[in-house]
Design an enzyme around this catalytic site. Structure first.
Site, short mmCIF file in Angstrom:
data_model
loop_
_atom_site.label_atom_id
_atom_site.label_comp_id
_atom_site.label_asym_id
_atom_site.label_seq_id
_atom_site.Cartn_x
_atom_site.Cartn_y
_atom_site.Cartn_z
CB SER A 130 3.12 -89.19 17.52
OG SER A 130 3.44 -90.46 17.26
CE1 TYR A 155 6.85 -88.36 13.86
CE2 TYR A 155 6.02 -90.31 15.23
CZ TYR A 155 5.74 -89.25 14.56
OH TYR A 155 4.41 -88.94 14.43
#
Length: 339
Positions: A130, A155
């Protein structure tokens, strides 16, 4: 073309669904795995699966990849030459509320995937990372050659961990692995937890949309078909290892092991307010706007340097933002039977 199927994890998810559909159109056999959790409406995931199940070359397995024995059994039953690992607990903001879900889905499950690839002699593992890994970095555009040791959400930390775990397995067992740092992917069959979808929901309901950092945000919005094109081009390009890599001046994006990282983005950040304007136009309604301060774990701008992807596989995103927003809004209205 190999008779062995490709494994797509997270096949009922947004990107996983589009990727599996593309592979099927290309004549490949696909085994799709998903745990169909309720992070967002499972009915949307089932609707995506209904489309994939219409192709006899698609086989679905409901499975929680954090289950070590079940994941090992999956790899023992079928030898996958290519694994496309997109399953994960997504979302920066949700990681502030439910951190345990990230340990299970993003760390334990990924270790089980790595073990499965090791034991089955997988020829290429491609996995979703990501743009969040860039964290506190402010130098733009974000480059895979930049150090990414300062995540600002759990995350992001789990995604950076995935890159490190993959590197260790590539180094130890020579498993070719490619990490894909996705930048704000959007399009039809989108995730309801994402800002663009939330904006559409609020606009249609006449509710205010929440604009963090008082709307002063820029995102490298990347249309899902462009992302899928990049992945497909990389499937048969397993990394060989960089013979010129040096530990004296380490390049964070490559290694002497068969491991590497790519940014997958549009390479053209858009002002969030301009995206809202395009969405208002498509939905035929004006949004009420609630200006809010920056959220914890968020960043004001994302911008992908995709030079390596252009050089290695000739990838260039081809979907203009207004066209992509039109396609998303048209799907949204059909799916929700609006207008």
């Amino acid at each position: 073309m190999s008779d062995h199927p490709i494994l797509v994890t997270g096949a009922a998810g947004f990107i996983g669904f589009h990727l599996a559909a593309r592979l099927l159109r290309d004549g490949r056999r696909v085994v799709g795995v998903d745990n169909l959790n309720d992070y967002y409406d499972p009915a949307l995931k089932e609707s995506r699966l209904d489309i994939l199940r219409g192709d006899p070359r698609f086989h679905f397995v409901k499975l929680d990849l954090a289950d070590r024995a079940a994941t090992a059994a999956l790899f023992a039953e079928t030898r996958f030459p290519v694994v496309l690992h997109l399953a994960a607990q997504a979302g920066v903001r949700y990681s502030l509320q439910n951190p345990d879900a990230y340990a299970d889905s993003n760390l334990t499950a990924f270790l089980n995937i790595l073990e499965g690839c090791r034991r089955s002699e997988c020829r290429h593992l491609l996995f979703a990372s990501s743009s969040s890994v860039y964290g506190a970095n402010t130098k733009l555009p974000f480059s895979v050659r930049d150090n990414v040791d300062h995540p600002i959400s759990l995350y992001a930390a789990t995604k950076k961990s995935n890159e490190l775990m993959a590197h260790a397995y590539s180094h130890l067992y020579r498993i070719p692995t490619t990490g894909l740092r996705f930048f704000t992917v959007y399009g039809p069959w989108y995730r309801p937890d994402m800002a663009l979808y939330r904006f559409a929901d609020a606009i249609v309901a006449g509710q205010p949309i929440k604009l963090f950092n008082h709307g002063d945000m820029r995102r490298d919005f990347t249309y899902v078909d462009d992302v899928v094109e990049a992945i497909v081009r990389l499937i048969d390009r397993a990394p060989q290892g960089d013979a010129n890599w040096s530990g004296d001046a380490p390049n964070p994006g490559t290694n002497s092991a068969p491991w590497r990282i790519y940014n997958v983005g549009n390479n053209k950040p858009a002002e969030l307010m301009s995206v809202v304007t395009l969405l208002e136009k498509e939905l035929g309604r004006v949004a009420k706007k609630e200006m809010l301060p920056m959220q914890p774990g968020d960043v004001p701008t994302t911008f992908a340097d995709i030079d390596d992807l252009i050089r290695d596989v000739g990838f260039r995103p081809s979907t203009p933002l207004d066209e992509g927003i039109h396609c998303f809004a048209a799907w949204y209205c059909r799916y929700h039977r609006i207008g």
